[in-house]
Design a protein around this motif. Sequence first.
Motif, PDB file in Angstrom:
ATOM      1  N   LYS A  42      44.336  56.798   1.990  1.00 34.85           N
ATOM      2  CA  LYS A  42      45.805  56.467   2.872  1.00 34.85           C
ATOM      3  C   LYS A  42      46.675  55.768   1.749  1.00 34.85           C
ATOM      4  O   LYS A  42      47.790  56.020   1.677  1.00 34.85           O
ATOM      5  N   LYS A  43      46.202  54.716   1.253  1.00 38.95           N
ATOM      6  CA  LYS A  43      46.908  54.075   0.252  1.00 38.95           C
ATOM      7  C   LYS A  43      47.567  54.749  -0.827  1.00 38.95           C
ATOM      8  O   LYS A  43      48.833  54.724  -1.193  1.00 38.95           O
ATOM      9  N   LYS A  46      50.392  56.956   0.742  1.00 35.67           N
ATOM     10  CA  LYS A  46      51.627  56.449   0.878  1.00 35.67           C
ATOM     11  C   LYS A  46      52.194  55.930  -0.365  1.00 35.67           C
ATOM     12  O   LYS A  46      53.566  56.010  -0.497  1.00 35.67           O
ATOM     13  N   SER A  51      56.072  55.402   1.044  1.00 36.25           N
ATOM     14  CA  SER A  51      56.204  55.357   2.252  1.00 36.25           C
ATOM     15  C   SER A  51      55.294  54.284   2.746  1.00 36.25           C
ATOM     16  O   SER A  51      54.086  54.723   3.103  1.00 36.25           O
ATOM     17  N   GLY A  52      55.563  53.137   2.910  1.00 34.16           N
ATOM     18  CA  GLY A  52      54.615  52.099   3.365  1.00 34.16           C
ATOM     19  C   GLY A  52      54.255  52.004   4.589  1.00 34.16           C
ATOM     20  O   GLY A  52      52.909  51.423   4.632  1.00 34.16           O
ATOM     21  N   ASP A  53      55.018  52.620   5.693  1.00 34.34           N
ATOM     22  CA  ASP A  53      54.635  52.284   6.984  1.00 34.34           C
ATOM     23  C   ASP A  53      54.338  53.240   7.595  1.00 34.34           C
ATOM     24  O   ASP A  53      54.223  53.407   8.980  1.00 34.34           O
ATOM     25  N   CYS A  54      54.085  54.665   7.114  1.00 34.87           N
ATOM     26  CA  CYS A  54      53.662  55.946   7.942  1.00 34.87           C
ATOM     27  C   CYS A  54      52.222  55.571   8.363  1.00 34.87           C
ATOM     28  O   CYS A  54      51.382  54.707   7.795  1.00 34.87           O
ATOM     29  N   ASP A  55      51.859  56.202   9.354  1.00 35.29           N
ATOM     30  CA  ASP A  55      50.235  56.356   9.699  1.00 35.29           C
ATOM     31  C   ASP A  55      49.694  57.734   9.083  1.00 35.29           C
ATOM     32  O   ASP A  55      50.360  58.712   9.425  1.00 35.29           O
ATOM     33  N   LYS A 189      59.245  61.915   3.482  1.00 34.40           N
ATOM     34  CA  LYS A 189      59.391  60.968   4.728  1.00 34.40           C
ATOM     35  C   LYS A 189      60.770  60.941   5.243  1.00 34.40           C
ATOM     36  O   LYS A 189      60.875  60.389   6.429  1.00 34.40           O
ATOM     37  N   ASN A 215      58.120  56.276  14.398  1.00 32.72           N
ATOM     38  CA  ASN A 215      57.467  55.092  14.848  1.00 32.72           C
ATOM     39  C   ASN A 215      56.886  55.332  16.030  1.00 32.72           C
ATOM     40  O   ASN A 215      55.954  54.841  16.669  1.00 32.72           O
ATOM     41  N   LYS A 218      53.408  56.937  16.482  1.00 36.85           N
ATOM     42  CA  LYS A 218      52.264  56.432  16.100  1.00 36.85           C
ATOM     43  C   LYS A 218      51.408  55.879  17.118  1.00 36.85           C
ATOM     44  O   LYS A 218      50.320  56.127  16.895  1.00 36.85           O
TER      45      LYS A 218
END
Lengths: 340, 340, 340, 340
Positions: A42-43, A46, A51-55, A189, A215, A218
């Motif tokens: 995942k890291k 991303k 995009s740091g905050d996607c799930d 993104k 968001n 999520k």
Amino acid sequence: MKHSFKNDYSELCHPQLLAALQKASNEQNAGYGLDKHSDSAKKLIKEKLESGDCDIHFVTGGTQANASVISHILRPYEAVLSCSTGHINVHETGAIEATGHKVYTVPGVDGKLTPKDIESALKYHQDEHMVKIGMVYISQSTEIGTVYSEAELKTLYDFCKENDLYFYIDGARLSSGLAASDVEFNRLKDLCDVMYIGGTKIGMLSGEAIVIFHNQLKPFFRYHIKNKGAMLAKGYVVGIQFEAAFENDLYFKMGQHENELARYLSDELKKLSIPLLSESPTNQIFPIFSKEQVEKLQQLYAFEIWELVEDKIAIRFVTSWSTTKEVCVELIEDIKALIQ
Amino acid sequence: MKHSFKNDYSELCHPQLLAALQKASNEQNAGYGLDKHSDSAKKLIKEKLESGDCDIHFVTGGTQANASVISHILRPYEAVLSCSTGHINVHETGAIEATGHKVYTVPGVDGKLTPKDIESALKYHQDEHMVKIGMVYISQSTEIGTVYSEAELKTLYDFCKENDLYFYIDGARLSSGLAASDVEFNRLKDLCDVMYIGGTKIGMLSGEAIVIFHNQLKPFFRYHIKNKGAMLAKGYVVGIQFEAAFENDLYFKMGQHENELARYLSDELKKLSIPLLSESPTNQIFPIFSKEQVEKLQQLYAFEIWELVEDKIAIRFVTSWSTTKEVCVELIEDIKALIQ
Amino acid sequence: MKHSFKNDYSELCHPQLLAALQKASNEQNAGYGLDKHSDSAKKLIKEKLESGDCDIHFVTGGTQANASVISHILRPYEAVLSCSTGHINVHETGAIEATGHKVYTVPGVDGKLTPKDIESALKYHQDEHMVKIGMVYISQSTEIGTVYSEAELKTLYDFCKENDLYFYIDGARLSSGLAASDVEFNRLKDLCDVMYIGGTKIGMLSGEAIVIFHNQLKPFFRYHIKNKGAMLAKGYVVGIQFEAAFENDLYFKMGQHENELARYLSDELKKLSIPLLSESPTNQIFPIFSKEQVEKLQQLYAFEIWELVEDKIAIRFVTSWSTTKEVCVELIEDIKALIQ
Amino acid sequence: MKHSFKNDYSELCHPQLLAALQKASNEQNAGYGLDKHSDSAKKLIKEKLESGDCDIHFVTGGTQANASVISHILRPYEAVLSCSTGHINVHETGAIEATGHKVYTVPGVDGKLTPKDIESALKYHQDEHMVKIGMVYISQSTEIGTVYSEAELKTLYDFCKENDLYFYIDGARLSSGLAASDVEFNRLKDLCDVMYIGGTKIGMLSGEAIVIFHNQLKPFFRYHIKNKGAMLAKGYVVGIQFEAAFENDLYFKMGQHENELARYLSDELKKLSIPLLSESPTNQIFPIFSKEQVEKLQQLYAFEIWELVEDKIAIRFVTSWSTTKEVCVELIEDIKALIQ
């Protein structure tokens, strides 16, 4: 039979991914995707997405990914809008409807939707006696090998945002689609609310990575995929493969490889004056042969019969991450012999 | 941490299965389970079952298998009867209900159903204002490690047949369940209508084999699993593993191995006068420790907290195909040190 | 506003039906449709159908009837085939999909299906990667006022039987449809597997009678309608109305009345050289006016705007069981004044 | 047979409601609940509720109301919490599960839930491997005739709010429930998020009014009930009845009447030393007779057999809006004769 050009999931697994699995075979890993490999994968994804905050959630199979995402987004009375050629409409045996939702279709052009298509769908659905269009589904690359440009995706996404629609990209063949278009991975993104990065068709044993940017989509998605039978006990099996595929850009190189060989084939076919059903820049091409030629070719190669074109037949050749230049050269030679 | 006894799906894959995958990595195989490995695996399983005409389908994941089978069997107004501890009732996040069906539960005894349980359920449901019980679900081994004897299964199955109920065995841990009971694999064809042979929890990357014995349940099941998102493009990945697991009785040996180590643990624990929550003959055992002991043990090993027993705590140790005698001996030594 | 020609459910209830309800208002009746009035109504309907062994169930509302019947017939992976103008496709807010099934549509001609349409749909759906067409849905009269002849129905039904498809007739406007076609009520038992006799649009407070001819569809349907929320506690309310409607052929006379007035309107409109969108022999007609004429007409009458026809507008007039000759004459007079 | 005490929906319609229908029989009204009577009925109900901004929707049937509300509130992986005696659990033939949701039950006390029940359910459901409890369902009066006090409802509702749960009251017998408790109708807006006001069991032909207080549940509910087959073409039929029932407090008086007669019966039965299964203050009472007495009583009256109590039988008498004092006196006289 010499070789199958039938699809891009005939070969087990890219050697680097299999090696990564082999390497992890003495480990103990946490279940249900809560392991270090899934975290690392995942890291890496991303980072590539910037995009740091996607799930991100791993599942296996495109139908599973589509049914999970779509039924998570829509309210019971809402429908998903798709091109009539869309995979969810044609080739998922009603899996979306099985979650309770209509797939509303418009014809589109070259397997692609335009804002005009969406607009007409919205105009048509005016009140509570008809379904409410809740989201738009597209595929990149499409089911017939075409691709959206970044500008096209941007226009679609903006249109969706103005009209309170979620926008979802089915990336079963995302690697090939990116390699054939001007769309950079790190732009995605800003071009959709949710997508999945296909693995099964690009060298994984199986595995798709659902990426949620919006968001509001999520929360509780892990509950949702469990409810849909899509949560894997050994989630790390998919995590390990995505980790390996994104460590060295392997994921992107495989799509480039596919497209190059497909381009080689279409270029050579054109030289031989063999017509193509469409201009596909991706790993699916659709040459048109006579019935007799097709029958002879079937003795040497496996491929899909696509559709009748007057008294001829369009067939489909698919190149995969595993296809070699050699086998493509041989195919062209065999076709040369065939048409003389 | 020294070792995890948390579950039997922490380790990737049995080496022989991984080797079989490796060996097939240069092949091209047909998609969707219509390949030679899947065919061969089915043939091997049928030989072991001594059942020439059952239908076998490979999927990945127990929830997926359960939801697919149950929603295939039941009519919309029908319910599945389960022990209240049943996996479908507790740990599938409503996946069965998501296909439209009530899971009707009875308490059972030791995680097991009796004909009396079924009879009382049938008596309770008398008319069209209540669901119709359409099938019975059990697990072998059960969710709490117990097993049904052949006589018990026969009695349940006969009862079901007399009452027009389909009888389904969830075999997530079938290997361990068979090794711990008097039920022979080749008797199962006369003891249920449909079952699944669990692979994920017994050394496969993932994979379960749904076996349909009852003729009325056979038609169109491939449509059904596609509709439920459970049909794998690379079905051969599961086929190859089942082929390898059934070639040399590996499937059965792994369960025996698990049970032997679990028995070693429970025998040693008894010697140390550590009480067990239940008499489990399978690969799950439930020793009871004080709160302090549990906390100390957690620093060395991973395991599930099962339930409170007065002021003490029952925990769960699971042995897997991969667990070694050495790690079990070490665990016992550590427990000895702990309780002194 | 002088009068609404908007639909055929603007008026409460035919006086004879209301009188029958009034008459029963001091009775006590059994619940859930197991009362003497429902029994008597079923008997009367069966006599008219000359079908002693069909099963009849009363529900309220066409969407409810359609969703109940279709989800009873289909297996999870099956779809219903409909004309794209079909009510289940357009105007039920996804109620059929909410029960898990795709509505697969073909364009049809004049709102009607032909065997060729069905044949092409069957050819298109070849394997388990696509839904299986399990049944065919039509409406008599159709959503755009046309009707099937007996020969057309026979051809469709025979084709369905040869291809293992169930054939279902939505009779929301059956009374008008029968009155406008050569189809006799007592022939319907040989022209479909299941149908519903619409009451809501022909003078009942609400109520539809589902008639099941095919033996395989009969069992457990009461369970099914309860499961779908379609079983009425006071089933006798619908039973009493159907009893009264079938006692003296009132049901059929109301449709004749509607059609006669609609024919009067269309004849007069033709005399005035006002074009009609289609030749509808039933209680819906679609005259085409200029935008200005429509606006003026809207000040006097209520009606649906149907569709744009170049720079003009097709509107819909619906006559009901309650519409009088007087109001139709007045409408024509007003139109005459309008177009001068 | 002299009289049926079987239920409160054996009699057609309260004369005042039937008169209101009769009065409207020459009108033309807009379809789908968008008519003046529905508007007026909503206005009257809101005035009585002293809640200007709730949303009200008319449907027919409690199962329909429950399935519509619950499937509107819950996300796919969420469950509704109910007392095990709850109507949605026992007597709706899986209608809630048919919309995809588990009904999770706790035993409760006297057919009623407590915050402790909810708390234990929440504690039990800890992660994504189990359903998420999304809402709480209760009935006022309950399925066994008991009622919640205002304090009890307040405590439950507060607990739900603190725990992000929606709270829903099934008011199939709300009129009787209010008359038997200290809950004032105008307090309900502060005691739940959504409820339905039952009409079918209190003198209407059929009809229930769903009242949505919580703002988040309001949008698109008309789409939802259409999707669930619960939107009536002739919505005004229900509107007219609610208008008449709320014009002069008739709705509340009918419940008082029922309860008074039930209290008369239970008082007299106590005088005769006939035991009652429970202390029910509402229109359902449960006397216990010997088998012989029940058989003799069945020759004179209709009633439900409720349950065995040792060697005796508890039966159920239900009084309705239509039950007279005379018939109750006669019943008591007959019982007196019976027990001598």
